[in-house]
Design a protein around this motif. Structure first.
Motif, PDB file in Angstrom:
ATOM      1  N   THR A  12       0.944  -1.229  -0.052  1.00  0.00           N
ATOM      2  CA  THR A  12       0.301   0.050  -0.065  1.00  0.00           C
ATOM      3  C   THR A  12       1.032   1.087  -0.015  1.00  0.00           C
ATOM      4  O   THR A  12       2.223   1.248   0.203  1.00  0.00           O
ATOM      5  CB  THR A  12      -1.042   0.122   1.251  1.00  0.00           C
ATOM      6  N   ALA A  13       0.115   2.435  -0.211  1.00  0.00           N
ATOM      7  CA  ALA A  13       0.990   3.309  -0.243  1.00  0.00           C
ATOM      8  C   ALA A  13       1.659   4.161   1.135  1.00  0.00           C
ATOM      9  O   ALA A  13       2.653   4.779   1.214  1.00  0.00           O
ATOM     10  CB  ALA A  13      -0.035   4.607  -0.937  1.00  0.00           C
ATOM     11  N   SER A  14       0.757   3.709   1.968  1.00  0.00           N
ATOM     12  CA  SER A  14       1.365   3.969   3.496  1.00  0.00           C
ATOM     13  C   SER A  14       2.307   3.018   4.083  1.00  0.00           C
ATOM     14  O   SER A  14       2.813   3.055   5.283  1.00  0.00           O
ATOM     15  CB  SER A  14      -0.029   3.946   4.495  1.00  0.00           C
ATOM     16  N   GLY A  15       2.824   2.318   3.256  1.00  0.00           N
ATOM     17  CA  GLY A  15       3.809   1.257   3.804  1.00  0.00           C
ATOM     18  C   GLY A  15       3.403  -0.140   4.342  1.00  0.00           C
ATOM     19  O   GLY A  15       4.235  -0.869   4.703  1.00  0.00           O
ATOM     20  N   LYS A  20      -6.128  -7.900  -2.018  1.00  0.00           N
ATOM     21  CA  LYS A  20      -7.219  -7.573  -2.915  1.00  0.00           C
ATOM     22  C   LYS A  20      -7.766  -8.662  -3.795  1.00  0.00           C
ATOM     23  O   LYS A  20      -7.034  -9.622  -3.970  1.00  0.00           O
ATOM     24  CB  LYS A  20      -6.802  -6.233  -3.769  1.00  0.00           C
ATOM     25  N   SER A  21      -8.835  -8.320  -4.196  1.00  0.00           N
ATOM     26  CA  SER A  21      -9.408  -9.564  -5.106  1.00  0.00           C
ATOM     27  C   SER A  21      -9.580  -8.931  -6.723  1.00  0.00           C
ATOM     28  O   SER A  21      -9.657  -7.706  -6.869  1.00  0.00           O
ATOM     29  CB  SER A  21     -11.028  -9.548  -5.002  1.00  0.00           C
ATOM     30  N   SER A  22      -9.126  -9.847  -7.659  1.00  0.00           N
ATOM     31  CA  SER A  22      -8.942  -9.270  -8.920  1.00  0.00           C
ATOM     32  C   SER A  22     -10.180  -8.475  -9.630  1.00  0.00           C
ATOM     33  O   SER A  22      -9.963  -7.953 -10.336  1.00  0.00           O
ATOM     34  CB  SER A  22      -8.506 -10.571  -9.921  1.00  0.00           C
ATOM     35  N   ASP A  23     -11.373  -9.004  -9.058  1.00  0.00           N
ATOM     36  CA  ASP A  23     -12.475  -8.351  -9.769  1.00  0.00           C
ATOM     37  C   ASP A  23     -13.096  -7.124  -8.909  1.00  0.00           C
ATOM     38  O   ASP A  23     -14.079  -6.610  -9.091  1.00  0.00           O
ATOM     39  CB  ASP A  23     -13.717  -9.295  -9.810  1.00  0.00           C
ATOM     40  N   SER A  24     -11.865  -6.527  -7.972  1.00  0.00           N
ATOM     41  CA  SER A  24     -12.604  -5.500  -7.334  1.00  0.00           C
ATOM     42  C   SER A  24     -11.339  -4.493  -7.244  1.00  0.00           C
ATOM     43  O   SER A  24     -10.027  -4.790  -7.282  1.00  0.00           O
ATOM     44  CB  SER A  24     -12.867  -5.736  -5.774  1.00  0.00           C
ATOM     45  N   THR A  25     -11.715  -3.013  -7.034  1.00  0.00           N
ATOM     46  CA  THR A  25     -10.639  -2.188  -7.073  1.00  0.00           C
ATOM     47  C   THR A  25     -10.088  -1.859  -5.551  1.00  0.00           C
ATOM     48  O   THR A  25      -9.043  -1.396  -5.242  1.00  0.00           O
ATOM     49  CB  THR A  25     -10.901  -0.773  -7.754  1.00  0.00           C
ATOM     50  N   ARG A  26     -11.070  -2.120  -4.811  1.00  0.00           N
ATOM     51  CA  ARG A  26     -10.833  -1.970  -3.230  1.00  0.00           C
ATOM     52  C   ARG A  26     -10.075  -3.165  -2.471  1.00  0.00           C
ATOM     53  O   ARG A  26     -10.426  -4.353  -2.819  1.00  0.00           O
ATOM     54  CB  ARG A  26     -12.027  -1.506  -2.440  1.00  0.00           C
ATOM     55  N   ALA A  27      -9.303  -2.892  -1.247  1.00  0.00           N
ATOM     56  CA  ALA A  27      -8.662  -3.925  -0.884  1.00  0.00           C
ATOM     57  C   ALA A  27      -9.907  -4.710   0.379  1.00  0.00           C
ATOM     58  O   ALA A  27     -10.738  -4.139   0.682  1.00  0.00           O
ATOM     59  CB  ALA A  27      -7.625  -3.354   0.114  1.00  0.00           C
ATOM     60  N   VAL A  28      -9.716  -6.089   0.357  1.00  0.00           N
ATOM     61  CA  VAL A  28     -10.499  -6.654   1.117  1.00  0.00           C
ATOM     62  C   VAL A  28     -10.151  -6.408   2.509  1.00  0.00           C
ATOM     63  O   VAL A  28     -11.135  -6.165   3.365  1.00  0.00           O
ATOM     64  CB  VAL A  28     -10.288  -8.314   0.783  1.00  0.00           C
ATOM     65  N   ARG A  29      -8.903  -6.280   2.884  1.00  0.00           N
ATOM     66  CA  ARG A  29      -8.398  -6.280   4.323  1.00  0.00           C
ATOM     67  C   ARG A  29      -6.977  -5.522   4.169  1.00  0.00           C
ATOM     68  O   ARG A  29      -6.230  -6.080   3.236  1.00  0.00           O
ATOM     69  CB  ARG A  29      -8.348  -7.392   5.271  1.00  0.00           C
ATOM     70  N   SER A  30      -6.609  -4.630   5.001  1.00  0.00           N
ATOM     71  CA  SER A  30      -5.119  -4.407   5.333  1.00  0.00           C
ATOM     72  C   SER A  30      -4.411  -4.692   6.348  1.00  0.00           C
ATOM     73  O   SER A  30      -5.051  -5.035   7.274  1.00  0.00           O
ATOM     74  CB  SER A  30      -5.116  -2.712   5.097  1.00  0.00           C
ATOM     75  N   PHE A  31      -2.919  -4.926   6.278  1.00  0.00           N
ATOM     76  CA  PHE A  31      -2.234  -5.215   7.379  1.00  0.00           C
ATOM     77  C   PHE A  31      -1.032  -4.393   7.511  1.00  0.00           C
ATOM     78  O   PHE A  31      -0.397  -3.942   6.499  1.00  0.00           O
ATOM     79  CB  PHE A  31      -2.052  -6.794   7.119  1.00  0.00           C
ATOM     80  N   ALA A  32      -0.387  -4.808   8.622  1.00  0.00           N
ATOM     81  CA  ALA A  32       0.941  -4.035   8.688  1.00  0.00           C
ATOM     82  C   ALA A  32       1.893  -4.553   8.309  1.00  0.00           C
ATOM     83  O   ALA A  32       2.997  -4.033   7.745  1.00  0.00           O
ATOM     84  CB  ALA A  32       1.083  -3.706  10.316  1.00  0.00           C
ATOM     85  N   THR A  33       2.068  -5.869   8.239  1.00  0.00           N
ATOM     86  CA  THR A  33       3.056  -6.647   7.619  1.00  0.00           C
ATOM     87  C   THR A  33       2.576  -7.585   6.328  1.00  0.00           C
ATOM     88  O   THR A  33       1.771  -7.925   6.290  1.00  0.00           O
ATOM     89  CB  THR A  33       3.759  -7.781   8.647  1.00  0.00           C
ATOM     90  N   GLN A  34       3.751  -7.929   5.825  1.00  0.00           N
ATOM     91  CA  GLN A  34       3.465  -8.707   4.485  1.00  0.00           C
ATOM     92  C   GLN A  34       3.062 -10.265   4.930  1.00  0.00           C
ATOM     93  O   GLN A  34       2.195 -10.875   4.271  1.00  0.00           O
ATOM     94  CB  GLN A  34       4.529  -8.766   3.553  1.00  0.00           C
ATOM     95  N   ALA A  35       3.654 -10.606   5.901  1.00  0.00           N
ATOM     96  CA  ALA A  35       3.406 -11.782   6.621  1.00  0.00           C
ATOM     97  C   ALA A  35       2.026 -12.292   6.897  1.00  0.00           C
ATOM     98  O   ALA A  35       1.175 -13.269   6.512  1.00  0.00           O
ATOM     99  CB  ALA A  35       4.138 -12.340   7.648  1.00  0.00           C
ATOM    100  N   GLU A  36       1.376 -11.187   7.461  1.00  0.00           N
ATOM    101  CA  GLU A  36       0.052 -11.132   7.894  1.00  0.00           C
ATOM    102  C   GLU A  36      -1.084 -11.215   6.980  1.00  0.00           C
ATOM    103  O   GLU A  36      -2.246 -11.916   6.784  1.00  0.00           O
ATOM    104  CB  GLU A  36      -0.444 -10.015   8.993  1.00  0.00           C
ATOM    105  N   ALA A  37      -0.499 -10.359   5.813  1.00  0.00           N
ATOM    106  CA  ALA A  37      -1.491 -10.208   4.710  1.00  0.00           C
ATOM    107  C   ALA A  37      -1.353 -11.521   3.730  1.00  0.00           C
ATOM    108  O   ALA A  37      -2.215 -12.192   3.216  1.00  0.00           O
ATOM    109  CB  ALA A  37      -0.781  -9.284   3.759  1.00  0.00           C
ATOM    110  N   LEU A  38      -0.207 -12.195   3.691  1.00  0.00           N
ATOM    111  CA  LEU A  38      -0.114 -13.542   3.264  1.00  0.00           C
ATOM    112  C   LEU A  38      -0.757 -14.596   3.678  1.00  0.00           C
ATOM    113  O   LEU A  38      -1.244 -15.310   3.152  1.00  0.00           O
ATOM    114  CB  LEU A  38       1.446 -13.837   2.885  1.00  0.00           C
ATOM    115  N   GLN A  39      -0.665 -14.379   4.967  1.00  0.00           N
ATOM    116  CA  GLN A  39      -1.573 -15.604   5.791  1.00  0.00           C
ATOM    117  C   GLN A  39      -3.185 -15.480   5.432  1.00  0.00           C
ATOM    118  O   GLN A  39      -3.812 -16.323   5.212  1.00  0.00           O
ATOM    119  CB  GLN A  39      -1.297 -15.484   7.205  1.00  0.00           C
ATOM    120  N   TYR A  40      -3.488 -14.053   5.462  1.00  0.00           N
ATOM    121  CA  TYR A  40      -5.102 -13.925   5.193  1.00  0.00           C
ATOM    122  C   TYR A  40      -5.376 -14.315   3.614  1.00  0.00           C
ATOM    123  O   TYR A  40      -6.464 -14.851   3.337  1.00  0.00           O
ATOM    124  CB  TYR A  40      -5.485 -12.558   5.712  1.00  0.00           C
TER     125      TYR A  40
END
Length: 173
Positions: A12-15, A20-40
């Motif tokens: 994300t722009a905030s670091g 995200k889903s490929s059929d949507s422009t908005r994020a499903v959910r945001s995370f502080a680290t890549q590991a958390e986002a990867l797990q989700y």
């Protein structure tokens, strides 16, 4: 069966990181680290039987994982003549379509080049001189997948009469 939309783990722009889903422009959910986002993202992709794309901090795709449960056959064609490989790929696609399977487009893999210099002695007007004779062998490769194969598909692939000089390797990934 409708095609599930792929999931993307993107910076994300905030670091932080977002899923995200490929059929949507908005994020499903945001995370502080890549590991958390990867797990989700992995749990979402597994539930949807979709593909998960993990992006690098610069935005390029770093890795791709498929959670699809569709059976498939992977075919690797290799040979010295690229025209024979293209002809063989067309024959494989036609055989797959005849049996009701879906063949994905053949992907050309990088060509392998082997170069050799052969030292050759040449006699000119009674004097021996040395000359290098360059030799090059180019090996072309293609990779293709057949999705939802049947027993008839496997039998049809075994019965194919491919041109000489084309090696075929059939595997189940």
């Amino acid at each position: 069966m409708s095609k599930a939309s792929s999931k993307h783990v993107v910076p994300t722009a905030s670091g932080g990181w977002a899923v995200k889903s490929s059929d949507s422009t908005r994020a499903v959910r945001s995370f502080a680290t890549q590991a958390e986002a990867l797990q989700y993202g992995q749990s979402l992709a597994q539930d949807a039987q979709a593909e998960l794309y993990v992006h690098a901090p610069d935005g390029s795709v770093a890795s791709k994982t498929s959670f699809s449960t569709e059976p498939k056959i992977r075919i690797r064609l290799q040979g010295l003549d690229d025209r024979l490989i293209d002809q063989s790929a067309v024959e494989i696609v036609q055989a797959a379509k005849r049996t009701g399977a879906t063949a994905k487009k053949a992907t050309a893999l990088p060509m392998r080049q082997q170069r050799f210099d052969i030292l050759r002695s040449v006699r000119v007007r009674g004097k021996a001189t040395a000359a290098n004779l360059p030799l090059e062998i180019r090996s072309h490769q293609k990779l293709m997948d057949i999705v939802s194969p049947t027993d008839q598909t496997v039998d049809a692939l075994k019965k194919l009469d491919l041109p000489k000089g084309v090696d075929i390797e059939i595997t189940k990934p």
